[in-house]
Motif scaffolding. Structure first.
Motif, PDB file in Angstrom:
ATOM      1  N   GLU A 171       0.740  -1.175  -0.004  1.00 28.02           N
ATOM      2  CA  GLU A 171       0.011  -0.062   0.014  1.00 28.02           C
ATOM      3  C   GLU A 171       0.818   1.111  -0.096  1.00 28.02           C
ATOM      4  OE1 GLU A 171      -3.539   2.102   2.565  1.00 28.02           O
ATOM      5  OE2 GLU A 171      -2.416   0.421   3.397  1.00 28.02           O
ATOM      6  N   GLY A 172       1.778   1.380   0.820  1.00 26.99           N
ATOM      7  CA  GLY A 172       2.683   2.348   0.764  1.00 26.99           C
ATOM      8  C   GLY A 172       3.542   2.642  -0.281  1.00 26.99           C
ATOM      9  N   LEU A 173       3.858   1.757  -1.227  1.00 23.75           N
ATOM     10  CA  LEU A 173       4.574   1.709  -2.289  1.00 23.75           C
ATOM     11  C   LEU A 173       3.761   2.324  -3.613  1.00 23.75           C
ATOM     12  CD1 LEU A 173       6.408  -1.697  -2.486  1.00 23.75           C
ATOM     13  CD2 LEU A 173       7.396   0.661  -2.083  1.00 23.75           C
ATOM     14  N   ARG A 174       2.574   1.941  -3.540  1.00 19.89           N
ATOM     15  CA  ARG A 174       1.504   2.283  -4.289  1.00 19.89           C
ATOM     16  C   ARG A 174       1.123   3.609  -4.198  1.00 19.89           C
ATOM     17  NH1 ARG A 174      -2.093  -0.939  -2.925  1.00 19.89           N
ATOM     18  NH2 ARG A 174      -3.521   0.070  -1.768  1.00 19.89           N
ATOM     19  N   ALA A 175       0.807   4.011  -2.734  1.00 21.69           N
ATOM     20  CA  ALA A 175       0.420   5.668  -2.291  1.00 21.69           C
ATOM     21  C   ALA A 175       1.409   6.591  -2.733  1.00 21.69           C
ATOM     22  CB  ALA A 175       0.074   5.512  -0.768  1.00 21.69           C
ATOM     23  N   ASN A 176       2.866   6.156  -2.723  1.00 32.03           N
ATOM     24  CA  ASN A 176       3.966   6.861  -3.302  1.00 32.03           C
ATOM     25  C   ASN A 176       4.210   6.794  -4.824  1.00 32.03           C
ATOM     26  OD1 ASN A 176       4.954   8.272  -0.838  1.00 32.03           O
ATOM     27  ND2 ASN A 176       4.658   6.286  -0.093  1.00 32.03           N
ATOM     28  N   GLY A 177       3.424   6.276  -5.423  1.00 35.38           N
ATOM     29  CA  GLY A 177       3.649   6.284  -7.179  1.00 35.38           C
ATOM     30  C   GLY A 177       4.697   5.362  -7.238  1.00 35.38           C
ATOM     31  N   MET A 178       5.135   4.450  -6.604  1.00 33.62           N
ATOM     32  CA  MET A 178       6.460   3.691  -6.717  1.00 33.62           C
ATOM     33  C   MET A 178       5.977   2.245  -7.413  1.00 33.62           C
ATOM     34  SD  MET A 178       7.877   4.330  -2.982  1.00 33.62           S
ATOM     35  CE  MET A 178       9.670   3.751  -3.394  1.00 33.62           C
ATOM     36  N   ARG A 179       6.834   1.930  -8.331  1.00 29.82           N
ATOM     37  CA  ARG A 179       6.735   0.779  -8.994  1.00 29.82           C
ATOM     38  C   ARG A 179       5.273   0.333  -9.999  1.00 29.82           C
ATOM     39  NH1 ARG A 179      10.528  -2.950  -5.228  1.00 29.82           N
ATOM     40  NH2 ARG A 179      11.889  -1.277  -4.372  1.00 29.82           N
ATOM     41  N   SER A 180       5.672  -0.522 -10.772  1.00 31.76           N
ATOM     42  CA  SER A 180       4.423  -1.243 -11.432  1.00 31.76           C
ATOM     43  C   SER A 180       3.777  -2.153 -10.566  1.00 31.76           C
ATOM     44  CB  SER A 180       5.098  -1.604 -12.839  1.00 31.76           C
ATOM     45  OG  SER A 180       5.947  -2.699 -12.336  1.00 31.76           O
ATOM     46  N   ARG A 181       2.649  -2.517 -10.847  1.00 28.85           N
ATOM     47  CA  ARG A 181       2.045  -3.287 -10.111  1.00 28.85           C
ATOM     48  C   ARG A 181       2.646  -4.872 -10.026  1.00 28.85           C
ATOM     49  NH1 ARG A 181      -3.382  -4.793  -8.808  1.00 28.85           N
ATOM     50  NH2 ARG A 181      -3.958  -7.061  -8.889  1.00 28.85           N
TER      51      ARG A 181
ATOM     52  N   ARG B 220       4.933  -4.898   5.907  1.00 26.54           N
ATOM     53  CA  ARG B 220       4.471  -3.597   5.571  1.00 26.54           C
ATOM     54  C   ARG B 220       5.219  -2.654   5.967  1.00 26.54           C
ATOM     55  NH1 ARG B 220      -1.469  -2.165   7.538  1.00 26.54           N
ATOM     56  NH2 ARG B 220      -0.213  -2.485   9.438  1.00 26.54           N
ATOM     57  N   ALA B 221       5.654  -2.650   7.246  1.00 34.75           N
ATOM     58  CA  ALA B 221       6.570  -1.539   7.761  1.00 34.75           C
ATOM     59  C   ALA B 221       7.846  -1.239   7.028  1.00 34.75           C
ATOM     60  CB  ALA B 221       6.740  -1.450   9.138  1.00 34.75           C
ATOM     61  N   LEU B 222       8.356  -2.516   6.450  1.00 35.73           N
ATOM     62  CA  LEU B 222       9.665  -2.617   5.593  1.00 35.73           C
ATOM     63  C   LEU B 222       9.772  -2.225   4.225  1.00 35.73           C
ATOM     64  CD1 LEU B 222      11.227  -5.756   7.550  1.00 35.73           C
ATOM     65  CD2 LEU B 222      11.606  -3.546   7.950  1.00 35.73           C
ATOM     66  N   ALA B 223       8.380  -2.235   3.618  1.00 27.33           N
ATOM     67  CA  ALA B 223       8.210  -1.890   2.482  1.00 27.33           C
ATOM     68  C   ALA B 223       8.885  -0.550   1.565  1.00 27.33           C
ATOM     69  CB  ALA B 223       6.658  -1.895   2.018  1.00 27.33           C
ATOM     70  N   LEU B 224       8.795   0.371   2.663  1.00 26.17           N
ATOM     71  CA  LEU B 224       9.451   1.716   2.188  1.00 26.17           C
ATOM     72  C   LEU B 224      10.806   1.841   2.572  1.00 26.17           C
ATOM     73  CD1 LEU B 224       6.573   3.944   2.642  1.00 26.17           C
ATOM     74  CD2 LEU B 224       7.398   3.263   0.370  1.00 26.17           C
ATOM     75  N   GLU B 225      11.260   0.805   3.137  1.00 28.62           N
ATOM     76  CA  GLU B 225      12.786   0.688   3.432  1.00 28.62           C
ATOM     77  C   GLU B 225      13.250   1.627   4.408  1.00 28.62           C
ATOM     78  OE1 GLU B 225      15.007   0.479  -0.184  1.00 28.62           O
ATOM     79  OE2 GLU B 225      14.021  -1.320  -0.946  1.00 28.62           O
ATOM     80  N   PRO B 226      12.631   1.808   5.586  1.00 25.78           N
ATOM     81  CA  PRO B 226      13.043   2.839   6.661  1.00 25.78           C
ATOM     82  C   PRO B 226      14.420   2.337   7.402  1.00 25.78           C
ATOM     83  CG  PRO B 226      11.727   0.900   7.526  1.00 25.78           C
ATOM     84  CD  PRO B 226      11.594   0.835   6.018  1.00 25.78           C
TER      85      PRO B 226
END
Length: 185
Positions: free
Chosen positions: A19-29, A69-75
């Motif tokens: 969800e975070g990747l999608r919300a930030n316009g990151m990557r294709s499906r 999910r928390a790791l998806a945006l590489e914090p």
């Protein structure tokens, strides 16, 4: 604290994780789906779990999904608020081991919030003890466990279960709970 309540029951796990990747316009499906599988494997779940719904998982598995999910945006920092408080002891231990492995592998820092200082000991290098919303003691973990200074720190440490009851010397806090709007010195 409750990964089931924070996971949308109408979404499959891959959508929750990305969800975070999608919300930030990151990557294709397709890239997001690949990332979901990668993250599931990273937290010890199988790739086929990506197409399932949250209700199909145990509490420990849901906690792993929440961590993925928390790791998806590489914090660089992960805030873990009572991350294992609702889990049974064996699942708690497995999640703590996983967090330690992730910390080493990904170079993560944790802000680990818990009332259970027995758990905190396993993940912390430095500990700050809070009472009534204020930090009352902070020290390197080993120092705090060896020689706590504040009465609340002593009480928390005395509440850690011991294998032999004879080793347990529980520190009881006495008196009335202070008013948080006017805490004592």
């Amino acid at each position: 604290q409750d990964p089931f309540a924070s996971l949308d029951p109408s979404w499959v796990v891959s959508s929750i994780i990305t969800e975070g990747l999608r919300a930030n316009g990151m990557r294709s499906r397709a890239e997001r789906e690949d990332k979901a599988v990668e993250l599931l494997e990273l937290v010890g779940l199988r790739p086929d779990h990506a197409r399932r719904y949250p209700y199909e998982f145990s509490g420990g598995q849901r906690q792993r999904i929440a961590i993925a999910r928390a790791l998806a945006l590489e914090p660089k920092v992960l805030i873990c608020d009572e991350a294992v408080s609702a889990l049974d002891v064996s699942t708690e231990a497995a999640i703590l081991v996983m967090l330690e492995e992730l910390q080493e592998r990904l170079g993560l820092a944790y802000l680990f919030i818990s009332h259970d200082l027995g758990v905190v000991r396993h993940v912390s290098d430095h500990i700050a003890v809070m009472y009534l919303g204020q930090i009352v003691e902070q020290a390197p973990a080993a120092e705090l466990y060896d020689d706590p200074q504040h009465p609340y720190s002593k009480a928390l440490l005395s509440a850690i279960p011991k294998i032999r009851p004879s080793e347990r010397q529980r520190v009881a806090l006495t008196g009335d709970l202070p008013d948080p709007s006017n805490p004592p010195s």
